[in-house]
Write a protein that holds these residues in place. Structure first.
Motif: not given
Length: 235
Positions: A92-108, A137-147
């Motif tokens: 589980e990762i927390a996402i906000d404008p200061a915390d954006t992540f790149m993940i390998q495709a298929g991981s979302y 790689f996919q980028k996860l941005s915005g505000n919220g939580t991703a798994w």
């Protein structure tokens, strides 16, 4: 919302939602859920509320589906679960404008509704890696939580400013989006794909990186000798 990650080798993500709470995921990935959920499939989901078809198309370029499904809990609340597709772990990762992540495709796996799932990087590396599809790689941005689901065992590193790490692209599972990433040809390493050179990802600090011990390509190669020969006429 309550999150439970159960299991060991093939974990399960179980999300218990209060009335009206919602999460977004790729429609075919749900494993089980309690009755009463409202399910809505649209290109607008996974855009952080910022777009429609074009944002969905960008998501496809990043390795995700064009249409994502929004699961909204009924008046009494409910539970929805997702199963890992490979042996490994779910984070589980927390996402906000200061915390954006790149993940390998298929991981979302899933996210709250204000998280944007988009293309982050797409690189062709030749036929030897990922069957010629290159690395995405996919980028996860915005505000919220991703798994996200990561394959095999995980090793994490904090790279300081000026530090870098050379990584086989398949083992680069996730990293902070602000970290510069380049691809380098390393000479003198003989391998069955490229002869006397090897493509490696070079990731630069500062930032945090998650490396995975398993790749889908290596798992497929390991079990291929044990699969039935489609060319044989065994009856």
């Amino acid at each position: 919302m309550k999150t439970t990650i159960a299991g060991t080798t093939m974990p399960i993500l179980e999300l218990t939602l209060d009335a009206g709470e919602a999460i977004v995921a790729e429609g075919g990935d749900v494993a089980w859920l309690s009755p009463g959920f409202h399910m809505d499939t649209s290109t607008a989901h996974g855009t952080g509320g910022q777009g429609g078809f074009m944002s969905g198309l960008k998501r496809v370029l990043g390795g995700a589906q064009l249409f994502l499904t929004k699961y909204t809990a009924p008046a009494g609340g409910g539970m929805v679960a997702f199963a890992a597709q490979l042996p490994g772990t779910i984070r589980e990762i927390a996402i906000d404008p200061a915390d954006t992540f790149m993940i390998q495709a298929g991981s979302y796996t899933a996210s709250t509704t204000d998280v944007e799932v988009s293309v982050g990087l797409q690189k062709k590396l030749g036929a030897g890696i990922f069957g010629g599809a290159g690395v995405v790689f996919q980028k996860l941005s915005g505000n919220g939580t991703a798994w996200v689901q990561l394959a095999g065992e995980l090793v994490e590193y904090d790279l300081a400013a000026g530090q870098s790490l050379l990584i086989h692209p398949g083992h680069l599972a996730m990293f902070r989006a602000e970290m510069p990433l380049e691809f380098a040809t390393v000479k003198g390493i003989k391998n069955k794909f490229f002869g006397d050179s090897l493509f490696l990802a070079e990731l630069h600090g500062p930032g945090h990186v998650w490396l995975q011990s398993m790749t889908a390509a290596k798992l497929a190669a390991a079990i291929e000798p044990y699969l039935p020969d489609k060319g044989s006429d065994n009856k």
